[in-house]
Design a protein around this motif. Sequence first.
Motif, short mmCIF file in Angstrom:
data_model
loop_
_atom_site.label_atom_id
_atom_site.label_comp_id
_atom_site.label_asym_id
_atom_site.label_seq_id
_atom_site.Cartn_x
_atom_site.Cartn_y
_atom_site.Cartn_z
N GLU A 161 0.54 -1.18 -0.25
CA GLU A 161 -0.28 -0.05 0.07
C GLU A 161 1.04 1.40 0.05
OE1 GLU A 161 -2.92 0.31 3.14
OE2 GLU A 161 -3.77 2.17 2.19
N LYS A 162 2.10 1.18 0.78
CA LYS A 162 2.77 2.57 0.73
C LYS A 162 3.36 2.49 -0.88
CE LYS A 162 6.50 4.17 4.30
NZ LYS A 162 7.18 3.83 5.12
N LEU A 163 3.78 1.44 -1.33
CA LEU A 163 4.53 2.60 -2.48
C LEU A 163 3.35 2.19 -3.81
CD1 LEU A 163 6.73 -0.98 -3.84
CD2 LEU A 163 7.00 0.86 -4.06
N TYR A 164 2.03 1.94 -3.38
CA TYR A 164 0.93 2.26 -4.37
C TYR A 164 0.59 3.51 -3.95
CZ TYR A 164 -3.87 3.72 -4.95
OH TYR A 164 -4.82 4.65 -5.44
N ALA A 165 0.68 4.01 -2.91
CA ALA A 165 0.32 5.25 -1.99
C ALA A 165 1.54 6.50 -2.23
CB ALA A 165 0.28 5.71 -1.17
N MET A 166 3.44 6.08 -2.46
CA MET A 166 3.76 7.01 -3.41
C MET A 166 3.74 7.38 -4.80
SD MET A 166 7.15 4.90 -1.02
CE MET A 166 8.72 5.54 -1.35
N GLU A 167 3.75 5.91 -5.58
CA GLU A 167 3.87 6.27 -6.82
C GLU A 167 2.10 7.10 -7.02
OE1 GLU A 167 3.46 2.33 -9.02
OE2 GLU A 167 2.78 4.02 -10.79
N LEU A 168 1.25 7.46 -6.44
CA LEU A 168 0.53 7.52 -6.90
C LEU A 168 -0.24 9.74 -6.22
CD1 LEU A 168 -3.62 7.92 -7.08
CD2 LEU A 168 -3.26 8.12 -4.75
N VAL A 169 0.78 9.62 -5.24
CA VAL A 169 1.25 11.04 -4.15
C VAL A 169 2.17 11.37 -5.79
CG1 VAL A 169 3.01 11.93 -3.47
CG2 VAL A 169 1.38 10.69 -2.38
N THR A 170 3.49 10.40 -5.69
CA THR A 170 4.73 11.06 -7.35
C THR A 170 3.78 11.77 -8.88
OG1 THR A 170 6.41 10.09 -6.58
CG2 THR A 170 6.60 11.10 -8.45
N ASN A 171 3.22 10.51 -9.09
CA ASN A 171 1.75 11.08 -10.49
C ASN A 171 1.13 12.07 -9.60
OD1 ASN A 171 3.37 9.13 -11.77
ND2 ASN A 171 2.88 7.54 -11.65
N GLY A 172 0.84 12.70 -8.97
CA GLY A 172 -0.40 13.13 -8.48
C GLY A 172 0.57 14.93 -8.65
N VAL A 173 1.88 14.77 -8.32
CA VAL A 173 2.95 15.93 -8.96
C VAL A 173 3.59 16.80 -10.39
CG1 VAL A 173 5.06 16.79 -7.82
CG2 VAL A 173 4.52 15.91 -6.55
N VAL A 174 3.45 15.56 -10.91
CA VAL A 174 3.69 15.41 -12.69
C VAL A 174 3.24 13.88 -13.15
CG1 VAL A 174 5.42 15.48 -14.12
CG2 VAL A 174 5.15 16.83 -12.43
N PRO A 175 2.20 14.19 -14.31
CA PRO A 175 1.05 12.48 -14.42
C PRO A 175 3.18 12.13 -14.86
CG PRO A 175 -0.13 14.86 -14.72
CD PRO A 175 1.23 15.05 -14.28
N ASP A 176 3.28 10.74 -14.73
CA ASP A 176 3.73 9.63 -14.87
C ASP A 176 4.93 9.70 -14.44
OD1 ASP A 176 3.83 6.97 -16.74
OD2 ASP A 176 4.48 8.17 -18.86
N ARG A 177 5.42 11.06 -13.22
CA ARG A 177 6.83 10.51 -13.00
C ARG A 177 7.19 9.66 -12.68
NH1 ARG A 177 11.49 14.28 -14.43
NH2 ARG A 177 12.54 13.37 -12.01
#
Lengths: 287, 287
Positions: A161-177
């Motif tokens: 879940e942590k990995l999922y959330a880190m990816e979600l938040v990072t792609n919230g800064v710049v999509p596909d980041r």
Amino acid sequence: MPSQELEYPKQPFSTVNRYNNRASYSLQQIHEIVNTTHFINVSFTDPSSPFPVSIPMIGQMGSFARPSADTGDVLDLYLHGYISSRLLNLSRNNNNSDNNKKGENTGSGSSSNGEEQGLPVTISATHVDGLVLALTPNNHSYNYRSATLFGHAALVTDVEEKLYAMELVTNGVVPDRWRNSRVPPTGAEMASTGLLRVRVAAGSAKIRSGMPGDDRFDLENEQVAGRVWTGVVPVWTQMGEPVAGPDNKVQAVPGHVRDYVRDGNKWAREIALEQASKAMKPKKTED
Amino acid sequence: MPSQELEYPKQPFSTVNRYNNRASYSLQQIHEIVNTTHFINVSFTDPSSPFPVSIPMIGQMGSFARPSADTGDVLDLYLHGYISSRLLNLSRNNNNSDNNKKGENTGSGSSSNGEEQGLPVTISATHVDGLVLALTPNNHSYNYRSATLFGHAALVTDVEEKLYAMELVTNGVVPDRWRNSRVPPTGAEMASTGLLRVRVAAGSAKIRSGMPGDDRFDLENEQVAGRVWTGVVPVWTQMGEPVAGPDNKVQAVPGHVRDYVRDGNKWAREIALEQASKAMKPKKTED
């Protein structure tokens, strides 16, 4: 998209009373506001302080249980921010008693007795879309889209879940980041990153759009109407040309960054202009 | 300007613990952040709700006692907003006992026994200045300037102070707007406008600027450094061409609006670029 538009239940603390014709309880509308602001404001009570805590954080809504969920579905809010040590500690403490009873990492926000676990938090996300300039100061206003979520924050401990959330938040800064940066995180990075999951109990949005609404006696006063300019100054969040850092070794700005800056600016500007030109709400509910 | 730079006292609830090299207690810096954001977030505890209240409002700092005061002087925060009925009621209730004792309109925020009157509120004002894109998601960040004020909110009842605050807040939306609109307000407008004065007890600012700070092992990994673009996407609040309303009778956009849009955009963009190019803080304090 869910087959019908979902709405948050109206609770005493979440019901918009004033200008309630500007209110919305639509998950779709509320989640979209939250996911498109660069930061959200997180408020909670700290028993050791006479004042509530209120801090800007990065937040993004998603569903770990169903990652393909749409914006209008039931979602959790994941929070990440540098200034959250007190929030993290309070959430930890708030979960301890429950964790002792039933263990961690169940992925459930509700304890066995049906009570929510976690720290009660209020989330506020706001877009300013325009300065509404009227004949008289009293009728000045903003065009805005503002969302509030009420929920319970708990530390994410499950690694997946942590990995999922880190990816979600990072792609919230710049999509596909995420996949355009060095992943996966190291063990040390995983351990040092604190993320919170907020189970949402209720929410509301408030939206003001359109042109100023002036009073008849001012509009009919030729001296006033002939002297005071009225209208809307559109407002949006603009991104500039990306500036490469001193350690950057990549020649061109990559497509995922370039596209986001271009499309994000276009989209943000269009919304501000659209909100300005929308029909005014009935005069009765304006100041 | 005061002869020396004033700082807010560090209270347990106002002291920045994490990344404290990003912290500032300077009145000048904190007040400038508050006065240049289009909205601020107001949080307070509502005894009838399990969650804190958190609402966006318009706020501007000034001194009714000394209107010529500078940004770096001791100032009050004046609040105006549509969604403040609960806040207004709570502030009223919070003042009643005190008013019974000593009467209203003394212009003082402290009761005779030295305790502050009014509702405890926390104010949060945030500028996002840039998206900081690093090699690894963990080192991603924002450039930002964020201010927090802690204080006691009370309803402004004195007519002169109310007029002062209305002008302050209106000119905070667009400089010089007050005298370029229909003033003074009518009796009905004065009666229907609720303004709050927050006496500030403490405050802090937190500022992040500069380029990403990556870890040596990533920087020395040619495959990573050769593939991942790093740098800053500058971010600022942009104002568009003013759009005249359907009732507007004034041909040209007036100077005070035109100048503000032009100069405000120029200034906001310059700050975002400046913040991006500033020297990084020592690596030790970055994630």
